[in-house]
Enzyme design. Sequence first.
Site, short mmCIF file in Angstrom:
data_model
loop_
_atom_site.label_atom_id
_atom_site.label_comp_id
_atom_site.label_asym_id
_atom_site.label_seq_id
_atom_site.Cartn_x
_atom_site.Cartn_y
_atom_site.Cartn_z
N TYR A 144 0.85 -1.20 0.00
CA TYR A 144 0.00 0.00 0.00
C TYR A 144 0.89 1.25 0.00
O TYR A 144 0.76 2.12 -0.86
CB TYR A 144 -0.92 -0.03 1.23
CG TYR A 144 -1.63 1.30 1.49
CD1 TYR A 144 -2.74 1.67 0.75
CD2 TYR A 144 -1.17 2.18 2.49
CE1 TYR A 144 -3.38 2.88 0.98
CE2 TYR A 144 -1.81 3.38 2.73
CZ TYR A 144 -2.91 3.73 1.97
OH TYR A 144 -3.53 4.94 2.19
N LYS A 148 1.48 4.06 -2.84
CA LYS A 148 1.04 5.45 -2.57
C LYS A 148 2.21 6.40 -2.90
O LYS A 148 2.00 7.52 -3.36
CB LYS A 148 0.60 5.64 -1.11
CG LYS A 148 -0.70 4.98 -0.72
CD LYS A 148 -1.92 5.43 -1.48
CE LYS A 148 -2.51 6.76 -1.05
NZ LYS A 148 -3.76 7.09 -1.80
#
Length: 345
Positions: A144, A148
Amino acid sequence: MATRLRPSSKRCAVIGGSGFLGRHLVEKLLERGYSVSVFDIRQSYELPGVTFHQGDLCDKQALLSALQDVSLVFHCASPAPGSDDRKLFERVNVVGTQTVIQACIEAGVQKLVLTSSASVVYEGTDIKNGKEDLPYAKKPIDYYTQTKIEQEKLVLGACNKQKGFLTVAIRPHGIFGPRDPQLVPILVDTARRGKMKFIIGNGANLVDFTYVENVVHGHILAAEHLRPDSPICGKAYHITNDEPIPFWDFMSEVLVGLGYAAPRFHLPYRLVYGLALLLWLLSVLLRPFVAFKPTFTPMRVALAGTFHYYSCQRAKEHLGYKPVVSLKEGIACTVQSYPHLKSGA
Ligand SMILES: NC(=O)C1=CN([C@@H]2O[C@H](COP(=O)(O)OP(=O)(O)OC[C@H]3O[C@@H](n4cnc5c(N)ncnc54)[C@H](OP(=O)(O)O)[C@@H]3O)[C@@H](O)[C@H]2O)C=CC1
Ligand SMILES: CC(C)CCC[C@@H](C)[C@H]1CC[C@H]2C3=C(CC[C@]12C)[C@@]1(C)CCC(=O)C[C@@H]1CC3
């Protein structure tokens, strides 16, 4: 040749507008007189003034039809951070964001506001009053975070004043509030299973939690300040409640508000982190035979046992940002909004 009309500055699109943050953003934009197109893989509600476009953000044609006559786009879609599906994160956060940028440029969109995350600089060790100039995490704690980072670089790198395409990234941290699908539900589920008795570490680690309306406020300020002559073009901004609080005090306030006991017994951080790592390794090795998801993942243990709070000074100076809801009020509204999660309900 037909001339393309300059899109109205009050017409915007929210990619990920069916999600937790996205829906709060849509509601505030409507209140402020914007008309809104929502683009999301699912439709979770209906509202007057909102046009829904259901589709995958990797599909440029589907995006283009949602971006017609839109001048401002908010991109707050992402797979849930708890997943460990590397391919999904890469497809949605990286390839999908490239597609969003291309579609915005082709559709004549002038402004793109990305929901990034303060965690793009977090490596699992203490961050105290971190500013936006901290380097991106060299060893991101999960897929994640890794995607990002790539997503934020893509969006900020696409800012081009000459071509009239302006971008900015908002980095919130620990968003909470009514309808949040993760923080409070995971906390309550853990408490109901009798696993919220322990404080990881000495309990003094300060962390930022941000009430969803403050995050929305930061996004709208960024959109409205994004002009060719403004210093915010191509920059990232921390948006938090600006009230760092010991992680376990925040958890305890929410738990007690919902009628559960606050955790009381301390466990050494390194011991719990080591155990979480071991459990995670076991879950990976045994995946072909049994599927189990440990509650205390190394990522959650790191977030629960380290300092991670950020300075909002840049947002205050450039955007005139000031939280609109205090932590105390935010916690009270949140607790009130979850009657079904109360103890005994
Ligand atoms: N929650 C937090 O504490 C923080 C969140 N953020 C960022 O804020 C943003 C919003 O988060 P949040 O509201 O909590 O998340 P949600 O999961 O509630 O919202 C994200 C929305 O995007 C949708 N979506 C996912 N994949 C796609 C796709 N391929 N095409 C179109 N839509 C898609 C999701 O659908 P579905 O649910 O079906 O997957 C969901 O409706 C994210 O970018 C996140 O990284 C940043 C810091 C902290
Ligand atoms: C079981 C308990 C030890 C912890 C329960 C609460 C956690 C689920 C949350 C505490 C901090 C939260 C957080 C995020 C998700 C939910 C928590 C882990 C993020 C990872 C969400 C996405 C981001 O961009 C950063 C957030 C940091 C804090």
